[in-house]
Design a protein around this motif. Structure first.
Motif, PDB file in Angstrom:
ATOM      1  N   LEU A 176      22.890  24.243  27.672  1.00 54.14           N
ATOM      2  CA  LEU A 176      24.065  23.439  28.008  1.00 54.14           C
ATOM      3  C   LEU A 176      24.550  23.762  29.413  1.00 54.14           C
ATOM      4  CD1 LEU A 176      26.136  23.487  24.689  1.00 54.14           C
ATOM      5  CD2 LEU A 176      25.104  21.492  25.775  1.00 54.14           C
ATOM      6  N   ALA A 177      24.552  25.050  29.753  1.00 56.51           N
ATOM      7  CA  ALA A 177      24.978  25.444  31.095  1.00 56.51           C
ATOM      8  C   ALA A 177      24.026  24.892  32.149  1.00 56.51           C
ATOM      9  CB  ALA A 177      25.058  26.968  31.195  1.00 56.51           C
ATOM     10  N   GLU A 178      22.740  24.918  31.869  1.00 59.17           N
ATOM     11  CA  GLU A 178      21.761  24.410  32.820  1.00 59.17           C
ATOM     12  C   GLU A 178      21.894  22.910  33.029  1.00 59.17           C
ATOM     13  OE1 GLU A 178      18.275  27.685  31.710  1.00 59.17           O
ATOM     14  OE2 GLU A 178      18.108  25.587  31.058  1.00 59.17           O
ATOM     15  N   ARG A 179      22.307  22.200  31.997  1.00 53.39           N
ATOM     16  CA  ARG A 179      22.423  20.742  32.107  1.00 53.39           C
ATOM     17  C   ARG A 179      23.753  20.325  32.704  1.00 53.39           C
ATOM     18  NH1 ARG A 179      19.522  17.559  27.226  1.00 53.39           N
ATOM     19  NH2 ARG A 179      19.914  15.907  28.739  1.00 53.39           N
ATOM     20  N   GLY A 180      24.642  21.270  32.937  1.00 54.98           N
ATOM     21  CA  GLY A 180      25.859  20.997  33.679  1.00 54.98           C
ATOM     22  C   GLY A 180      26.866  20.119  32.974  1.00 54.98           C
ATOM     23  N   VAL A 181      26.979  20.236  31.667  1.00 57.40           N
ATOM     24  CA  VAL A 181      27.963  19.444  30.917  1.00 57.40           C
ATOM     25  C   VAL A 181      29.340  20.085  31.082  1.00 57.40           C
ATOM     26  CG1 VAL A 181      28.567  18.475  28.687  1.00 57.40           C
ATOM     27  CG2 VAL A 181      26.176  18.856  29.275  1.00 57.40           C
ATOM     28  N   GLU A 182      30.341  19.291  31.423  1.00 56.17           N
ATOM     29  CA  GLU A 182      31.702  19.787  31.615  1.00 56.17           C
ATOM     30  C   GLU A 182      32.609  19.270  30.509  1.00 56.17           C
ATOM     31  OE1 GLU A 182      33.065  18.779  35.467  1.00 56.17           O
ATOM     32  OE2 GLU A 182      31.504  19.923  36.516  1.00 56.17           O
ATOM     33  N   ALA A 183      33.452  20.171  29.999  1.00 55.90           N
ATOM     34  CA  ALA A 183      34.330  19.799  28.888  1.00 55.90           C
ATOM     35  C   ALA A 183      35.303  18.694  29.271  1.00 55.90           C
ATOM     36  CB  ALA A 183      35.087  21.029  28.404  1.00 55.90           C
ATOM     37  N   ASP A 184      35.734  18.658  30.543  1.00 56.88           N
ATOM     38  CA  ASP A 184      36.709  17.642  30.967  1.00 56.88           C
ATOM     39  C   ASP A 184      36.166  16.227  30.830  1.00 56.88           C
ATOM     40  OD1 ASP A 184      38.494  19.625  31.534  1.00 56.88           O
ATOM     41  OD2 ASP A 184      38.123  19.638  33.702  1.00 56.88           O
ATOM     42  N   SER A 185      34.854  16.087  30.877  1.00 55.93           N
ATOM     43  CA  SER A 185      34.253  14.749  30.778  1.00 55.93           C
ATOM     44  C   SER A 185      34.158  14.276  29.337  1.00 55.93           C
ATOM     45  CB  SER A 185      32.854  14.762  31.408  1.00 55.93           C
ATOM     46  OG  SER A 185      31.986  15.600  30.651  1.00 55.93           O
ATOM     47  N   LEU A 186      34.559  15.122  28.395  1.00 59.68           N
ATOM     48  CA  LEU A 186      34.396  14.795  26.978  1.00 59.68           C
ATOM     49  C   LEU A 186      35.728  14.590  26.272  1.00 59.68           C
ATOM     50  CD1 LEU A 186      31.604  17.415  26.153  1.00 59.68           C
ATOM     51  CD2 LEU A 186      31.325  15.038  26.846  1.00 59.68           C
TER      52      LEU A 186
END
Length: 589
Positions: free
Chosen positions: A110-120
């Protein structure tokens, strides 16, 4: 630390059926998997992890990020039920004494794919200015009518499937013609029917176990069953986002709902298309009935869609030209029986049927009698039974069975030309006609008496060939009783291999239990080898020469010659331990 070792232990504890269900959900590549440790590594490998993460809808991905950021486990009771359960079923998280934990490899990816909580974040609710309930009801009624015609046609003749699973083109054309739906929608209708147990099949689509009860139900109840089956194909966590609709286009919804993209967006796009066909949404706007479906209020959904649907009728008009007109959708059970003696020519708000010699003959084959048919039609008709119709039924019944196809007598199966079937004719002149008819010449019939002819083909082949040539033939068994055959389906040969992952699960289940004394060392060695590859910490329980046990948190670096080399990070030195002295290997906390 919760890595492959922890997952391997969990996989080993699962019953075979639960393990296969997990594999079917994840659909991982399992080439080279020999044991549970290999399988754990495969599930946590980058390609298989990406495929699983791509399936996570927005609320599920948000929970995964929350677990990745947590320093300790998150108590189960604080997370609700549906979202963590799906992550658990995908083997992305596990429940420990202190709550839910994400596997380390999942957090890293998940960290490598750069998912940010603010976008969810949860989307803002936007109420439509006007609900499309009228159009939704129209779509719902047309869809239900199409599925009903589909099931009736499958009862008449199954639809052949190709080896790769698609529908054969001739079958797709036939079903499109009978249902009045575009050929491109037929696979969708079959898929919806399959989910509701209305249709099923391997080499061919046939009526399913629930088809008859569904056809007997009112249109609104039929729709509710299909809508609930559609909802069952979706992650529960997706329903709230779907309830906001997709008025700005399905692409925007898919980007919000499935942030990581991948092939799962294509599958969800299919579900959105099905929602439009069902009338759950109209051009992206959710109607009242659709809102109730998404909120799992099925009774309210049925009431909302049924309020505007036309009420079924229970009487029809029988015409002198042998047509039958229903002034509305005919009640399900009456429609089903009428189709047993008439061919449906048009559905919708006003249904029409036509009675022919062939349809009456089929009704007689199915066990009806002339008196039963006339009594049923008389009770159904608003105008009585026209004289031409009564004559057709009685004259057809009088001829029914004048030709009978069945197995031959024992003496007819011997000799230089043994017979496989026999055709018996009450009237020799009818047999004379059959024997010179070029349409049935491939049967190679040869006369064996005034009333009998023999063939080298099976009785059912004899029967269907004569039926297609419009002869009043019946099929009988060895005792002389009439039987009702089903038309054979020319299905392409399909693979008879085992079900997906069945062989792997069977092989894993046959592995020796790790608590058996002779197998414990091998299982411990396998877990240490996995830790070496993962370069992770493990907690080793070591039995000392004086029979005491001590625990040590170490990072194994190699295993060979019955000895384990491991780095003790706390003491900053390397230790060597006899493998035979290690009695337990657990993930380090």
């Amino acid at each position: 630390m919760r890595g492959a070792l922890s997952l391997a232990a969990r996989l080993r504890s699962l019953p075979a059926e639960d393990l296969r269900a997990l594999l079917l959900r994840r659909a991982p590549a399992v080439t080279g998997v020999q044991d549970h440790a290999d399988l754990a590594e495969a599930l946590l490998s980058r390609p298989n992890l990406d495929a699983a993460l791509d399936r996570l809808v927005r609320p599920e991905l948000a929970l995964a990020l929350e677990l990745a950021a947590a320093e300790t486990g998150i108590p189960a009771g604080s997370l609700g039920h549906d979202v963590p359960q799906r992550l658990d079923h995908l083997a992305l998280i596990e429940l420990a004494d202190d709550g839910w934990h994400l596997y380390d490899a999942v957090a890293e990816r998940l960290a490598e794919r750069g998912v940010e909580a603010d976008s969810l974040r949860t989307p803002d609710a936007v109420e439509p200015s006007e609900r499309p309930d009228g159009l939704a009801t129209e779509r719902a009624f047309l869809l239900v009518s199409g599925v009903a015609e589909l099931l009736h046609e499958l009862a008449r003749e199954p639809a052949r499937r190709l080896q790769h699973g698609g529908l054969a083109l001739p079958a797709a054309r036939r079903l499109a013609e009978r249902t009045g739906r575009p050929r491109t929608e037929i696979e969708t209708l079959l898929s919806l029917a399959d989910e509701a147990a209305l249709a099923a099949g391997d080499s061919a689509w046939e009526r399913g176990a629930e088809a008859d009860s569904w056809l007997d139900a009112r249109p609104a109840e039929r729709w509710r069953i299909l809508a609930a089956a559609w909802r069952g194909r979706l992650p529960p966590a997706a329903l709230d986002d779907l309830a906001h609709g997709w008025r700005d286009g399905p692409e925007t919804l898919l980007q919000r709902l499935l942030p990581l993209g991948g092939a799962e967006r294509e599958r969800f796009a299919e579900r959105i298309g099905e929602a439009e066909l069902l009338g759950i949404a109209v051009d992206g706007t959710i109607g009242a009935a659709g809102q109730a479906v998404l909120e799992r209020r099925d009774a309210d959904a049925e009431a909302a869609i049924g309020a505007a649907m036309p009420a079924p009728v229970e009487r029809v008009y029988l015409q002198h030209d042998l047509s039958v007109i229903a002034p509305g959708p005919l009640r399900g059970d009456l429609d089903r029986r009428l189709r047993g003696v008439a061919l449906a020519e048009g559905g919708g708000l006003a249904s029409s049927y036509r009675i022919t010699t062939e349809t009456v003959e089929q009704a007689l084959v199915d066990g009806e009698t002339a008196d039963d048919l006339l009594a049923f039609l008389g009770a159904l008709s608003l105008t009585g039974v026209p004289q031409p119709l009564e004559y057709l039924i009685r004259s057809t019944a009088g001829r029914h069975g004048s030709l009978r196809a069945g197995p031959p007598a024992a003496e007819e199966t011997e000799g230089p030309e043994p017979a496989v079937s026999v055709l018996h004719a009450e009237d020799p002149s009818v047999l004379d006609t059959v024997l010179v008819d070029q349409a049935v010449a491939p049967l190679a019939l040869r006369r064996s008496g005034p009333h009998r002819a023999l063939s080298r083909f099976d009785p059912e082949v004899l029967y269907w060939t004569l039926r297609d040539a419009r002869y009043p033939v019946a099929l009988e068994d060895a005792a002389g009783a009439l039987v009702t055959p089903r038309r054979p389906v020319p299905a392409q040969r399909r693979s008879t291999g085992t079900a997906p992952y069945a062989a792997l699960v069977e092989r894993l289940a046959a592995l020796p239990a790790p608590n058996a004394a002779e197998d414990e060392a091998g299982w411990i060695a396998r877990r240490i080898e996995l830790a070496v590859r993962r370069k992770g910490l493990v907690r080793l329980t070591v039995r000392m020469p004086d029979d005491r046990t001590v625990e040590a948190v170490l990072e194994p670096t190699s295993i060979a010659g019955g000895r384990v080399r491991a780095r003790d990070r706390a003491a900053d030195l390397e230790r060597t331990l006899p493998l035979s002295r290690i009695v337990a290997v657990e993930p380090a906390d």
